[in-house]
Design a protein around this motif. Structure first.
Motif, short mmCIF file in Angstrom:
data_model
loop_
_atom_site.label_atom_id
_atom_site.label_comp_id
_atom_site.label_asym_id
_atom_site.label_seq_id
_atom_site.Cartn_x
_atom_site.Cartn_y
_atom_site.Cartn_z
N PRO A 13 0.83 -1.21 0.00
CA PRO A 13 0.00 0.00 0.00
C PRO A 13 0.86 1.26 0.00
O PRO A 13 2.02 1.25 0.41
N TYR A 14 0.26 2.34 -0.46
CA TYR A 14 0.93 3.63 -0.49
C TYR A 14 1.09 4.17 0.93
O TYR A 14 0.16 4.14 1.73
N VAL A 15 2.28 4.69 1.23
CA VAL A 15 2.55 5.30 2.53
C VAL A 15 2.75 6.79 2.30
O VAL A 15 3.78 7.22 1.76
N PRO A 16 1.78 7.62 2.69
CA PRO A 16 1.88 9.06 2.46
C PRO A 16 2.85 9.71 3.44
O PRO A 16 3.28 9.10 4.42
N PRO A 17 3.23 10.97 3.21
CA PRO A 17 4.31 11.59 3.98
C PRO A 17 3.92 11.89 5.43
O PRO A 17 2.78 12.19 5.74
N PHE A 18 4.94 11.82 6.28
CA PHE A 18 4.82 12.27 7.67
C PHE A 18 6.19 12.76 8.11
O PHE A 18 7.22 12.37 7.54
N PRO A 19 6.26 13.65 9.11
CA PRO A 19 7.56 14.21 9.51
C PRO A 19 8.48 13.13 10.06
O PRO A 19 8.02 12.13 10.63
N PRO A 20 9.79 13.30 9.88
CA PRO A 20 10.74 12.36 10.48
C PRO A 20 10.52 12.27 11.99
O PRO A 20 10.17 13.27 12.64
N ARG A 21 10.70 11.08 12.54
CA ARG A 21 10.47 10.85 13.96
C ARG A 21 11.80 10.70 14.68
O ARG A 21 12.58 9.79 14.36
N PRO A 22 12.08 11.58 15.64
CA PRO A 22 13.34 11.44 16.39
C PRO A 22 13.41 10.08 17.08
O PRO A 22 12.39 9.49 17.45
N GLU A 23 14.62 9.58 17.25
CA GLU A 23 14.79 8.29 17.92
C GLU A 23 14.44 8.38 19.39
O GLU A 23 13.99 7.40 19.99
N LYS A 24 14.64 9.54 20.00
CA LYS A 24 14.29 9.73 21.41
C LYS A 24 13.75 11.13 21.61
O LYS A 24 13.82 11.98 20.71
N GLY A 25 13.20 11.38 22.79
CA GLY A 25 12.62 12.68 23.08
C GLY A 25 13.61 13.81 22.93
O GLY A 25 14.81 13.65 23.20
N LEU A 26 13.12 14.97 22.52
CA LEU A 26 13.98 16.12 22.27
C LEU A 26 14.19 16.94 23.54
O LEU A 26 13.32 16.97 24.42
N PRO A 27 15.30 17.65 23.67
CA PRO A 27 15.47 18.60 24.77
C PRO A 27 14.38 19.66 24.72
O PRO A 27 13.86 19.99 23.64
N LEU A 28 14.03 20.21 25.89
CA LEU A 28 12.90 21.12 26.00
C LEU A 28 13.00 22.30 25.04
O LEU A 28 12.04 22.61 24.32
N ARG A 29 14.15 22.96 25.00
CA ARG A 29 14.27 24.15 24.15
C ARG A 29 14.06 23.79 22.69
O ARG A 29 13.35 24.49 21.96
N GLN A 30 14.67 22.70 22.25
CA GLN A 30 14.52 22.28 20.85
C GLN A 30 13.07 21.88 20.56
O GLN A 30 12.52 22.20 19.49
N MET A 31 12.43 21.22 21.52
CA MET A 31 11.05 20.79 21.32
C MET A 31 10.11 21.99 21.19
O MET A 31 9.26 22.04 20.30
N LEU A 32 10.28 22.99 22.05
CA LEU A 32 9.41 24.17 21.99
C LEU A 32 9.63 24.95 20.69
O LEU A 32 8.68 25.45 20.09
N LYS A 33 10.89 25.03 20.24
CA LYS A 33 11.17 25.71 18.98
C LYS A 33 10.50 24.98 17.82
O LYS A 33 9.86 25.60 16.96
#
Length: 465
Positions: A13-33
């Motif tokens: 089946p076709y897999v439509p686009p989605f944003p890249p998924r980080p391997e682990k949670g992001l630091p707070l500042r980077q996540m808020l940005k």
């Protein structure tokens, strides 16, 4: 694990686009940005797989509910404690909606719900559906005049189509046709400039503390208020005259326990709620569906064959919908992959416990259809476009695993109207035209107030023989 397909596909089946998924949670500042730009991009793969988890953002506890059981607990079983929208959602929408249903809670929400819910009930579909068929036919006929050699912004096209439909159903066909373009432009401007995070609430500042709102936010809200106030005045100042509309129906309803209607400010706020719920969300769904069909020739051919076999050259009416099960399945699979409102948030009014996790008063509860609808274990090949999941006879997903219209007491009152509208419009357009994405276009989902395929969706449109 659900077996989603009624008949296994012969190719992947076709897999439509989605944003890249980080391997682990992001630091707070980077996540808020990143959240300010597109909060869909902050979720690691593990976020889709977990049931209930949480963290502390500045001074606020945040709990994510990502299982049918936890969604049922928050939105149904303990609705009274979790009925209030999060501060971020309230402050993003109050300039536009005032005390409308999207942002109100408690006695005011119950009062307004009792007035508005019957107006958008499934029983009114027969009255409202002709405006949908009429607008879909006009758009189909307009597309027949397009050159297949020039790209068309299909996202904008769907915005104009659904705005015309919702304006005609809210205000009546004559008034609504004239107002659609002005309201669409102002709403697009509002969504583009409204903030996506509420740092002041995360810092613990109360609701009464003033939030900065840009001149662009104030001006776009003022434009919408001015147009809607004028339309309501045209209707309410001529009682008993004119055609059927949702506003006329609301004007005839009484505030529960009284013999009086809502005041004009309340009318305006609820009219804008209905517009936002019925315009932007359906436009995004149709744009995503047309894009995915352009990438999946097998599904596109199947839809065309169904539409031609059921309708010939007609545009569907309400009575035709049972003849279009695959078209409806494409709509529902689109709502699964790209839920128009991808984040539902609540604020705990008092202490509680979700599963084995204690919840303090003021905790922000997040239920994300974006996560839930792509959760491994609930869905086979969760990122793939498989409309057969929703065909008659296919196994149903667990209750509260599929919530594109929310769930519980705050479920969208216009759910049936929205599904009928999207199915009729998709049949009229995808059933009669082949669409090709403009070469070089990168499509990626972006979440602001709603989930959109970027800012534009340039496609070439060619009539089918």
């Amino acid at each position: 694990m659900l077996t989603d397909t009624a008949a296994p596909p012969t190719t992947a089946p076709y897999v439509p686009p989605f944003p890249p998924r980080p391997e682990k949670g992001l630091p707070l500042r980077q996540m808020l940005k990143l959240a300010r730009e597109n909060w869909l991009a902050i979720w690691a793969q593990s976020s889709f797989e977990r049931d209930v988890y949480g963290s502390r953002l500045l001074t606020r506890d945040v709990v994510v509910c990502n299982s049918p059981d936890s969604v049922h607990y928050v939105f149904v079983e303990r609705h009274e404690n979790f009925q209030r929208k999060s501060p971020q959602h309230r402050h993003a929408l109050i300039p536009l909606l005032g005390d409308g249903l999207f942002v109100s809670d408690g006695p005011l929400w119950r009062e307004r719900r009792r007035v508005v819910a019957p107006v958008t009930h499934v029983s009114r579909l027969a009255e409202l559906a002709p405006a949908i068929t009429e607008a879909a036919m006009e758009r189909r006929d307009a597309w027949r005049g397009f050159s297949p050699d020039r790209p068309v912004d299909v996202l904008a096209e769907m915005g104009h189509l659904t705005a015309e439909i919702i304006c005609r159903t809210i205000f009546g066909r004559a008034l609504g046709r004239d107002a659609a373009k002005e309201v669409v432009a102002a709403f697009a401007a509002y969504q583009a400039c409204i903030g996506q995070t509420d740092i002041l609430s995360l810092l613990g500042l109360p609701d009464w503390f003033p939030r900065y709102r840009s001149a662009a936010v104030r001006e776009s809200a003022r434009r919408i208020h001015q147009v809607v106030d004028g339309l309501i005045a045209d209707i309410l100042d001529r009682p008993g005259e004119g055609e059927a509309s949702l506003i006329r129906a609301m004007s005839e309803a009484k505030v529960p326990g009284t013999d009086r209607p809502m005041d004009r400010r309340a009318f305006r706020n609820e009219a804008i709620v209905l517009f936002m719920a019925g315009h932007e969300t359906t436009a995004n769904t149709l744009a995503w569906a047309l894009f995915m069909l352009s990438q999946d020739s097998g599904s596109a051919t199947r839809l065309v064959e169904e539409v031609r076999g059921a309708l010939g050259d007609r545009v569907a009416t309400l009575a035709d919908l049972p003849k279009l099960p695959f078209t409806r399945a494409v709509v529902e699979e689109t709502l699964r992959l790209y839920p128009p409102v991808p984040l539902l948030s609540r604020e705990a009014l008092g202490p509680d416990r979700i599963g084995d996790r204690p919840v303090r008063k003021g905790t922000i509860i997040l239920v994300s259809p974006w996560l839930l609808h792509r959760k491994p274990g609930l869905w086979d090949q969760p990122d793939a476009f498989i409309p057969d999941r929703f065909m008659p006879g296919a196994p149903k997903p667990p209750r509260h695993a599929y919530i594109p219209f929310s769930t519980g007491p705050r479920i969208c009152t216009g759910m049936h109207l929205g599904l009928a509208e999207a199915t009729i419009c998709l049949a009229a357009l995808a059933g009669n035209f082949g669409l090709t994405l403009e070469p070089g276009t990168q499509v990626m989902p972006v979440a602001r107030l709603t989930l959109r395929p970027g800012e534009t969706l340039p496609m070439r449109i060619a009539p089918l023989g």
